[in-house]
Design an enzyme around this catalytic site. Structure first.
Site, PDB file in Angstrom:
ATOM      1  N   HIS A   1       0.830  -1.201   0.000  1.00  0.00           N
ATOM      2  CA  HIS A   1       0.000   0.000   0.000  1.00  0.00           C
ATOM      3  C   HIS A   1       0.870   1.259   0.000  1.00  0.00           C
ATOM      4  O   HIS A   1       1.891   1.334   0.701  1.00  0.00           O
ATOM      5  CB  HIS A   1      -0.935   0.000   1.207  1.00  0.00           C
ATOM      6  CG  HIS A   1      -2.093  -0.942   1.040  1.00  0.00           C
ATOM      7  ND1 HIS A   1      -2.909  -1.320   2.082  1.00  0.00           N
ATOM      8  CD2 HIS A   1      -2.579  -1.584  -0.064  1.00  0.00           C
ATOM      9  CE1 HIS A   1      -3.845  -2.147   1.631  1.00  0.00           C
ATOM     10  NE2 HIS A   1      -3.661  -2.329   0.337  1.00  0.00           N
TER      11      HIS A   1
ATOM     12  N   ASP B   1       0.765   4.210   1.238  1.00  0.00           N
ATOM     13  CA  ASP B   1       1.096   4.970   2.447  1.00  0.00           C
ATOM     14  C   ASP B   1       2.234   4.322   3.235  1.00  0.00           C
ATOM     15  O   ASP B   1       2.764   4.926   4.167  1.00  0.00           O
ATOM     16  CB  ASP B   1      -0.138   5.169   3.330  1.00  0.00           C
ATOM     17  CG  ASP B   1      -0.788   3.851   3.744  1.00  0.00           C
ATOM     18  OD1 ASP B   1      -0.936   2.960   2.894  1.00  0.00           O
ATOM     19  OD2 ASP B   1      -1.164   3.728   4.929  1.00  0.00           O
TER      20      ASP B   1
END
Length: 289
Positions: free
Chosen positions: A94, A96
């Site tokens: 992901h 982030d």
């Protein structure tokens, strides 16, 4: 089924938005908070700087967003430790957590290591559960924790602390993404981390969990069972779609996180269907088996 009690409620954890930009968690670990707060990332992404004091080396775990201010904060920690980065480890793909991995690895001349080749890059290292990484004057064990995503890893330190990425959050509970997330694998991974007897859980988002990490993992397991029963009860009461289930089961949760709740709901319905407890219809509906 009674609503499970979150043991963290009595721990006096920092309020949302109160985590410091940098924090020394133990001699091996400094946490650097990225400036990307949101309903999904909580205070922001936690980047961990790991290395034995005096070794002159560190490892970065989950560099997070490719943000200049975040990079400056991380490099300030490296300077304070008089250390160079020798590897960038990533718990999962992901953005982030992984966006900065390749650019920072290039800047710091440090290889990137992850379970996914897309994250590690063409010159990186693919990690496998069970590996022990002798790095930065210490040893880091690779723990397979699929469930939130298929490629999710955790990292156990010599101190007994476990860097758990998005598998466990400092506040609330994690999302099992759909369609790649897998609730059965997620539950197995929770048990795997619990069996390690962690001294602390250093989460991808939110504060560190040090008072009773095992109790948090047990709460996560009971919480998942409670969600399953809530879905079954809502279906019995007439709900027939994911949207209706989310509106019923997550009525007390802010609407801005309902899309994430829908992902976990779909993943849980897949498990319940495999268990023979619900039937998924071809038009996206669901009904009790």
């Amino acid at each position: 089924m009674a609503v499970p009690t979150d043991p963290r409620a009595s721990w006096g954890l920092p309020a949302p938005g109160a985590l410091p930009r940098t924090a020394e968690l133990e001699p091996l670990v400094t946490r650097v908070l990225a400036p990307n707060p949101s309903p999904m990332t909580l205070d922001g992404t936690n980047t961990y700087v790991v290395g034995a004091p005096g070794s002159g080396q560190v490892v970065l775990v989950d560099p997070g967003p490719d943000d200049p201010a975040h990079l400056a904060a991380v490099e300030a920690v490296l300077a304070a430790r008089a250390a160079r980065c020798v590897a960038v480890l990533v718990t999962h793909h992901h953005g982030d957590h992984a966006e900065a991995a390749l650019p920072w690895g290039a800047r710091l001349d440090a290889p990137v290591a992850a379970a996914s080749g897309d994250v590690a890059g063409p010159d990186g290292r693919l990690l496998a559960p069970g590996e022990r990484l002798p790095l930065a004057g210490t040893a880091i064990d690779v723990v397979g924790t699929p469930g939130h995503t298929a490629d999710h890893l955790a990292f156990r330190l010599e101190s007994g602390a476990v860097l758990v990425g998005d598998h466990v959050l400092g506040r609330g509970t994690s999302v099992v993404t759909h369609p790649e997330g897998d609730v059965v694998a997620y539950l197995e991974s929770l048990r795997r981390v619990h069996d390690l007897g962690p001294s602390a859980l250093y989460c991808g988002h939110g504060p560190e969990l040090t008072t009773d990490p095992g109790a948090v993992l047990e709460y996560y397991l009971v919480h998942r069972a409670h969600r399953e029963q809530q879905l079954l009860d809502a279906l019995a009461a007439g709900a027939g779609s994911v949207d209706e289930l989310v509106a019923s089961v997550y009525a007390d949760v802010p609407r801005e996180v309902w899309p994430a709740a829908a992902q976990s709901t779909r993943a849980t319905l897949d498990k319940l269907a495999a268990d023979g407890r619900v039937e998924l219809t071809g038009d996206g509906g669901v009904r009790p088996a």
